[in-house]
Design an enzyme around this catalytic site. Structure first.
Site, PDB file in Angstrom:
ATOM      1  N   SER A 136     -26.416  -8.590  -7.706  1.00  0.00           N
ATOM      2  CA  SER A 136     -26.840  -8.628  -6.316  1.00  0.00           C
ATOM      3  C   SER A 136     -25.880  -7.718  -5.557  1.00  0.00           C
ATOM      4  O   SER A 136     -24.683  -7.941  -5.569  1.00  0.00           O
ATOM      5  CB  SER A 136     -26.738 -10.068  -5.824  1.00  0.00           C
ATOM      6  OG  SER A 136     -27.464 -10.245  -4.645  1.00  0.00           O
ATOM      7  N   ARG A 183     -27.402 -20.192 -16.091  1.00  0.00           N
ATOM      8  CA  ARG A 183     -26.862 -20.890 -14.924  1.00  0.00           C
ATOM      9  C   ARG A 183     -25.780 -21.876 -15.363  1.00  0.00           C
ATOM     10  O   ARG A 183     -26.065 -23.016 -15.698  1.00  0.00           O
ATOM     11  CB  ARG A 183     -28.006 -21.612 -14.191  1.00  0.00           C
ATOM     12  CG  ARG A 183     -27.636 -22.138 -12.804  1.00  0.00           C
ATOM     13  CD  ARG A 183     -28.851 -22.730 -12.094  1.00  0.00           C
ATOM     14  NE  ARG A 183     -29.911 -21.758 -11.886  1.00  0.00           N
ATOM     15  CZ  ARG A 183     -29.939 -20.883 -10.878  1.00  0.00           C
ATOM     16  NH1 ARG A 183     -28.986 -20.889  -9.972  1.00  0.00           N
ATOM     17  NH2 ARG A 183     -30.914 -20.011 -10.772  1.00  0.00           N
ATOM     18  N   ARG A 186     -18.992 -22.192 -10.170  1.00  0.00           N
ATOM     19  CA  ARG A 186     -19.975 -22.638  -9.182  1.00  0.00           C
ATOM     20  C   ARG A 186     -20.438 -24.052  -9.494  1.00  0.00           C
ATOM     21  O   ARG A 186     -20.758 -24.369 -10.638  1.00  0.00           O
ATOM     22  CB  ARG A 186     -21.174 -21.689  -9.159  1.00  0.00           C
ATOM     23  CG  ARG A 186     -20.727 -20.297  -8.763  1.00  0.00           C
ATOM     24  CD  ARG A 186     -21.852 -19.360  -8.460  1.00  0.00           C
ATOM     25  NE  ARG A 186     -21.302 -18.038  -8.145  1.00  0.00           N
ATOM     26  CZ  ARG A 186     -22.023 -16.958  -7.911  1.00  0.00           C
ATOM     27  NH1 ARG A 186     -23.344 -17.042  -7.943  1.00  0.00           N
ATOM     28  NH2 ARG A 186     -21.449 -15.811  -7.633  1.00  0.00           N
TER      29      ARG A 186
END
Length: 420
Positions: free
Chosen positions: A350, A275, A260
């Site tokens: 999620s 992250r 990402r």
RNA sequence: GGAGAGUUGGCUGAGUGGUCGAAGGCGCACGAUUGGAAAUCGUGUUUGCGUGAUGAGCGCAACUAGGGUUCAAAUCCCUAACUCUCCGCCA
């Protein structure tokens, strides 16, 4: 992607539902749609005339009659058709661009709200540990014990990369194996090891493109994308296929690294494993019958929770509100793990039901018992994000002397080490 | 990287410019036959778009994808993707 026919039929209702998540006007879409349909009607009647007349040509020729007049007329029709077709093609492009940029309609029962403050906690599992010493953050624990090397990761790659070393690398591998074994042996998922780079169409299929291209790593010399999640290759396995009834529900799981760009998160979670540009994840994907998708979301979420239950790490499950839910999702549960260094729960999974939103984009259908061809419903969830699980494990299982106790269920995967 | 061959419906396989959404076979579904089954015979068997009422019907499109030639393309030309074979290279 939403159903244009449904938008046509009840635009106000859909606009109202979409507005629970963000302000969207469907006026332009409806205008182009009407224009397109008018043009299609006209051009198709010309085409029908063209087809009928062109059948006469070989007959006339056979009879040895002159075809000059009819050919000249046909030529005119042909030119006219070309103009119509160009215009329709342009409208198709414009329409699909708009349609691909519209988010999914949130399920009508999910909490209405504007951001994560309005998410609703559904359950809380496990006791938060009280430390009798000052607990360290996972980056300190890991670096002190030689489990992670951030500095050299930055040297060989850059910021937001990490490198697992020695028992750290072993623990990461143990977590991956533990999760895969759990989902394949106890939860009925089929393990897949997919490509880590995918083409543009796959990214459109699951909803990462065209709207969120800046979030992805793009291989520009051949237009591949590094996968941001295994959801992309797994869901696209059945792209452009019509499945038989006995092929659903399909339960798939995969370990993959995820890539990402983290555009727009500068300065956030800059330390540790929370992250990164590259992280490992075990993903669950389901393709199911539309009638079953909300039940399947509950069981998928439970499957993900099971990882934390067995690892005995405290967590909670929150249901995302309309303002916080992802672009493609109709309903999402986040699983948040207790992270002592943050002194709060942090997202580790999620789990979402996309209903037919991805299935329309990726054109994944099935033949129902009534012989009708319908779109499947797709779901997915992390189970779990491995880096964050690693971090949570270190922080929740740390000892005063700086070591980390290995949870019981992981020991077989760690060569029976008690602590690292 | 070099050279060549290919890609047609669920599968197989014909089709080299017009009446081809596409022969034949297999598979599948339904029916006949049978006490029941097999075999046999018959009928049917794609998807999308537009227009209808998310029906029937009608029309349009689709032979890997995109572009071109032509009044007309599965068929001719160009580009790309993928598959296969041989050579080279490589884990």
């Amino acid at each position: 992607m939403l159903d244009i026919k449904r938008i046509r039929k009840e635009p106000e209702k859909i606009e109202m539902l979409l507005n629970r998540r963000e302000k969207i006007s469907l006026d332009r879409l409806l205008e182009l749609d009407e224009k397109r349909r008018n043009l299609i009607s006209t051009s198709e009647s010309i085409k029908a005339q063209q087809n009928a007349e062109s059948k006469q040509i070989p007959i006339l020729k056979k009879e040895g009659r002159d075809t000059g007049a009819i050919l000249a007329e046909m030529k005119k029709l042909s030119a006219q058709m070309k103009e119509y077709n160009d215009e329709i093609a342009q409208l198709d492009t414009d329409l699909s661009q708009i349609l691909l940029g519209i988010p999914n309609i949130p399920n009508e029962d999910i909490p209405i709200g504007k951001d994560e403050q309005d998410n609703v906690e559904r359950r809380k599992v496990g006791e938060v540990r009280k430390f009798d010493f000052e607990p360290l953050a996972h980056w300190d624990i890991a670096v002190n014990s030689g489990l992670l090397d951030f500095e050299r990761a930055a040297k060989i790659s850059g910021a937001r990369f990490s490198m697992f070393t020695g028992n750290g690398a072993k623990l990461e591998r143990a977590l991956i194996n533990f999760m895969l074994e759990l989902h394949t042996r106890s939860h009925g998922y089929t393990e897949i090891s997919p490509p880590f780079m995918v083409n543009r169409q796959s990214m459109v299929g699951t909803g990462q493109l065209p709207k969120f291209e800046e979030d992805a790593f793009h291989i520009t010399n051949n237009d591949y994308f590094m996968i941001p999640t295994a959801e992309v290759p797994l869901t696209n396995i059945y792209r452009d296929e019509i499945l038989d009834l006995d092929q659903i529900p399909a339960y798939l799981t995969a370990y993959t690294p995820c890539f990402r760009a983290e555009a727009g998160s500068a300065g956030r979670d800059t330390r540790g494993l929370i992250r990164n540009h590259q992280f490992d994840k075990v993903e669950l994907v389901k393709l199911v019958h539309p009638d079953m998708s909300y039940n399947e979301l509950e069981s998928l979420t439970k499957n993900a929770e099971e990882v934390l239950k067995l690892l005995e790490i405290p967590y909670r499950v929150v249901e995302l509100c309309t303002g916080d839910i992802g672009f493609s999702s109709a309903k999402t549960y986040d699983i948040e793990v207790w992270m002592p260094s943050y002194d709060r729960y942090v997202e580790i999974s999620s789990c979402s039901n996309f209903e037919d939103f991805q299935a329309r984009r990726a054109n994944i259908r099935f033949r129902d018992s009534d012989e009708q061809v319908k779109f499947v419903h797709t779901l997915n969830g992390s189970a779990l994000a491995v880096g964050r699980t690693f971090a949570a494990l270190l922080e929740n299982y740390q000892n005063k002397n700086g070591s980390v106790t290995i949870p019981e269920v992981l020991k077989p995967y760690m060569g029976d080490l008690e602590t690292i």
